[in-house]
Scaffold this active site. Structure first.
Site, PDB file in Angstrom:
ATOM      1  N   PRO A   2       0.812  -1.201   0.000  1.00 39.67           N
ATOM      2  CA  PRO A   2       0.000   0.000   0.000  1.00 39.67           C
ATOM      3  C   PRO A   2       0.845   1.250   0.000  1.00 39.67           C
ATOM      4  O   PRO A   2       1.739   1.398   0.817  1.00 39.67           O
ATOM      5  CB  PRO A   2      -0.788  -0.117   1.298  1.00 39.67           C
ATOM      6  CG  PRO A   2      -0.243  -1.282   2.023  1.00 39.67           C
ATOM      7  CD  PRO A   2       0.981  -1.721   1.345  1.00 39.67           C
ATOM      8  N   GLU A   3       0.556   2.097  -0.947  1.00 41.84           N
ATOM      9  CA  GLU A   3       1.186   3.403  -1.010  1.00 41.84           C
ATOM     10  C   GLU A   3       0.153   4.424  -0.527  1.00 41.84           C
ATOM     11  O   GLU A   3      -0.912   4.037  -0.052  1.00 41.84           O
ATOM     12  CB  GLU A   3       1.643   3.687  -2.449  1.00 41.84           C
ATOM     13  CG  GLU A   3       2.497   2.555  -3.014  1.00 41.84           C
ATOM     14  CD  GLU A   3       2.970   2.778  -4.438  1.00 41.84           C
ATOM     15  OE1 GLU A   3       3.247   3.927  -4.807  1.00 41.84           O
ATOM     16  OE2 GLU A   3       3.068   1.792  -5.190  1.00 41.84           O
ATOM     17  N   LYS A  62       2.729   6.686   4.223  1.00 45.29           N
ATOM     18  CA  LYS A  62       2.100   5.367   4.149  1.00 45.29           C
ATOM     19  C   LYS A  62       1.661   4.858   5.509  1.00 45.29           C
ATOM     20  O   LYS A  62       1.271   3.700   5.638  1.00 45.29           O
ATOM     21  CB  LYS A  62       3.076   4.364   3.520  1.00 45.29           C
ATOM     22  CG  LYS A  62       3.528   4.724   2.110  1.00 45.29           C
ATOM     23  CD  LYS A  62       4.578   3.747   1.596  1.00 45.29           C
ATOM     24  CE  LYS A  62       5.183   4.260   0.289  1.00 45.29           C
ATOM     25  NZ  LYS A  62       6.325   3.422  -0.144  1.00 45.29           N
ATOM     26  N   HIS A 114      -2.681 -15.887   8.441  1.00 45.29           N
ATOM     27  CA  HIS A 114      -1.953 -14.635   8.208  1.00 45.29           C
ATOM     28  C   HIS A 114      -2.555 -13.457   8.962  1.00 45.29           C
ATOM     29  O   HIS A 114      -2.102 -12.332   8.814  1.00 45.29           O
ATOM     30  CB  HIS A 114      -1.904 -14.335   6.713  1.00 45.29           C
ATOM     31  CG  HIS A 114      -1.142 -15.366   5.931  1.00 45.29           C
ATOM     32  ND1 HIS A 114       0.178 -15.658   6.194  1.00 45.29           N
ATOM     33  CD2 HIS A 114      -1.516 -16.180   4.922  1.00 45.29           C
ATOM     34  CE1 HIS A 114       0.593 -16.611   5.363  1.00 45.29           C
ATOM     35  NE2 HIS A 114      -0.427 -16.948   4.583  1.00 45.29           N
ATOM     36  N   ARG A 133       3.370 -11.359   4.208  1.00 46.17           N
ATOM     37  CA  ARG A 133       4.846 -11.323   4.214  1.00 46.17           C
ATOM     38  C   ARG A 133       5.431 -10.769   5.508  1.00 46.17           C
ATOM     39  O   ARG A 133       6.655 -10.779   5.685  1.00 46.17           O
ATOM     40  CB  ARG A 133       5.349 -10.536   2.998  1.00 46.17           C
ATOM     41  CG  ARG A 133       5.067 -11.272   1.714  1.00 46.17           C
ATOM     42  CD  ARG A 133       5.547 -10.524   0.508  1.00 46.17           C
ATOM     43  NE  ARG A 133       7.008 -10.478   0.420  1.00 46.17           N
ATOM     44  CZ  ARG A 133       7.658  -9.823  -0.521  1.00 46.17           C
ATOM     45  NH1 ARG A 133       7.003  -9.143  -1.435  1.00 46.17           N
ATOM     46  NH2 ARG A 133       8.958  -9.841  -0.552  1.00 46.17           N
ATOM     47  N   ARG A 283      14.276  -2.950  -8.047  1.00 46.43           N
ATOM     48  CA  ARG A 283      12.837  -2.757  -8.162  1.00 46.43           C
ATOM     49  C   ARG A 283      12.442  -2.729  -9.635  1.00 46.43           C
ATOM     50  O   ARG A 283      13.105  -2.077 -10.445  1.00 46.43           O
ATOM     51  CB  ARG A 283      12.398  -1.421  -7.516  1.00 46.43           C
ATOM     52  CG  ARG A 283      12.859  -1.208  -6.082  1.00 46.43           C
ATOM     53  CD  ARG A 283      12.386  -2.278  -5.132  1.00 46.43           C
ATOM     54  NE  ARG A 283      10.959  -2.393  -5.060  1.00 46.43           N
ATOM     55  CZ  ARG A 283      10.183  -1.684  -4.238  1.00 46.43           C
ATOM     56  NH1 ARG A 283      10.700  -0.807  -3.424  1.00 46.43           N
ATOM     57  NH2 ARG A 283       8.878  -1.878  -4.243  1.00 46.43           N
TER      58      ARG A 283
END
Length: 297
Positions: A2-3, A62, A114, A133, A283
């Site tokens: 998420p940005e 963020k 998760h 993650r 990236r």
DNA sequence: CGTTGATCCTGGGCGC
DNA sequence: TGCGCCCAGGATCAAC
């Protein structure tokens, strides 16, 4: 994951539903994940949150920020963090991955392996933190330490401090690829890999150009492009490439509107040439090699 | 000081 | 079917 636009979408989806609510309990998933995600022992975390009222919800870059009475609960969602509301009166749905798009379709879901933290509110709803993650982090920050906590964070788009002169001044001091600088949160807060590529495309600037080499009109185009692509991201409810869902568990729509990110080999919307993908600082970086020249002259 | 690359995780997709 | 490898909305930190 998420940005700024995704975090802002989550914030907007939560603010009316949780403001004024009490946190009555907090439960935790696996020990190892919790130790990574929370900056204190879970018992202490629970003690500090229990019976606290959520008085508001903010965002900085963020970070999504829960205002409590004497503290702020600050959450960074990392790459795959999700914050969703669960109403026990509504039906749960399992996570389903769309076979073609890879997107998850779900409304609300029960905690799974998760789901690392559940905040239970006094109205029966719970706020679930799920993070495959485990790159996300939570911090409890005393009100007095708030400014310090965000001290090194850069310009905040959509605020009066986001001005071209400040932007240009910071650009001139940095000798690294502009794409890398856009990902640096101490420069402009909230920009990540998707919106960095999108902004550079809108501005017609090659991602490997050194930041300090940008000419004044390029500086201005990039400054404006950033707020354009971020605003567009918010308007379409964020970009769902894989894991991102809003507070209601729904995917965003902005992936339909991206110009270069994820469009390798497809025609540039401006010149029709193929979109190029390279690796820049580990990236994935997408751009049009015709519209975004490596050298301005 | 500023810049770089390795590293923390899980899981999906691909080639063999 | 399975294995190994690469890749993924991020940020920190040791090493140059």
């Amino acid at each position: 994951m998420p940005e700024l636009p995704e975090v802002e979408t989550i914030r907007r989806g939560l603010v009316r539903k949780i403001t004024g609510r009490l946190i009555v309990d907090v439960s935790f998933g696996s020990r190892d994940a919790i130790r990574r995600i929370i900056n204190m022992p879970p018992k202490k975390f629970l003690r500090k949150l229990k019976r606290r009222k959520i008085t508001g919800l903010r965002r900085r870059g963020k970070f999504i920020i829960f205002e409590l009475e004497s503290h702020f609960l600050v959450i960074h969602l990392g790459m795959t963090g999700q914050l969703t509301l669960r109403d026990p009166r509504k039906n749960d749905e399992p996570f389903v991955r769309h076979p073609a798009t890879g997107l998850q379709r779900t409304r609300q879901h029960p905690p799974d392996r998760h789901t690392h933290v559940a905040f239970f509110l006094e109205n029966g709803n719970s706020l679930l933190y799920r993070d495959t993650r485990q790159f996300g982090r939570m911090f409890l920050v005393r009100s007095a330490d708030y400014k310090d906590f965000f001290g090194k964070l850069g310009l905040e788009p959509f605020t009066p401090q986001y001005r071209l002169c400040a932007f240009a001044e910071r650009l001139k001091k940095r000798r690294l690829p502009i794409k890398a600088l856009l990902l640096d949160q101490s420069f402009v807060a909230g920009v990540g890999n998707i919106y960095a590529d999108e902004a550079l495309f809108e501005a017609g600037i090659h991602p490997a150009r050194l930041a300090c080499s940008l000419l004044p009109d390029e500086q201005e185009r990039l400054f404006k492009a950033l707020s354009l692509v971020l605003r567009r991201g918010i308007r379409y409810g964020g970009t769902s490439f894989r894991d991102y869902v809003n507070a209601q568990g729904e995917t965003g729509q902005n992936q339909e509107d991206l110009r270069v990110y994820g469009r390798e080999g497809q025609p540039c919307f401006r010149c029709g040439g193929p979109v190029t993908k390279i690796m820049l600082r580990q990236r994935g970086t997408h751009f049009c090699s015709a519209c975004q020249r490596p050298h301005p002259y």
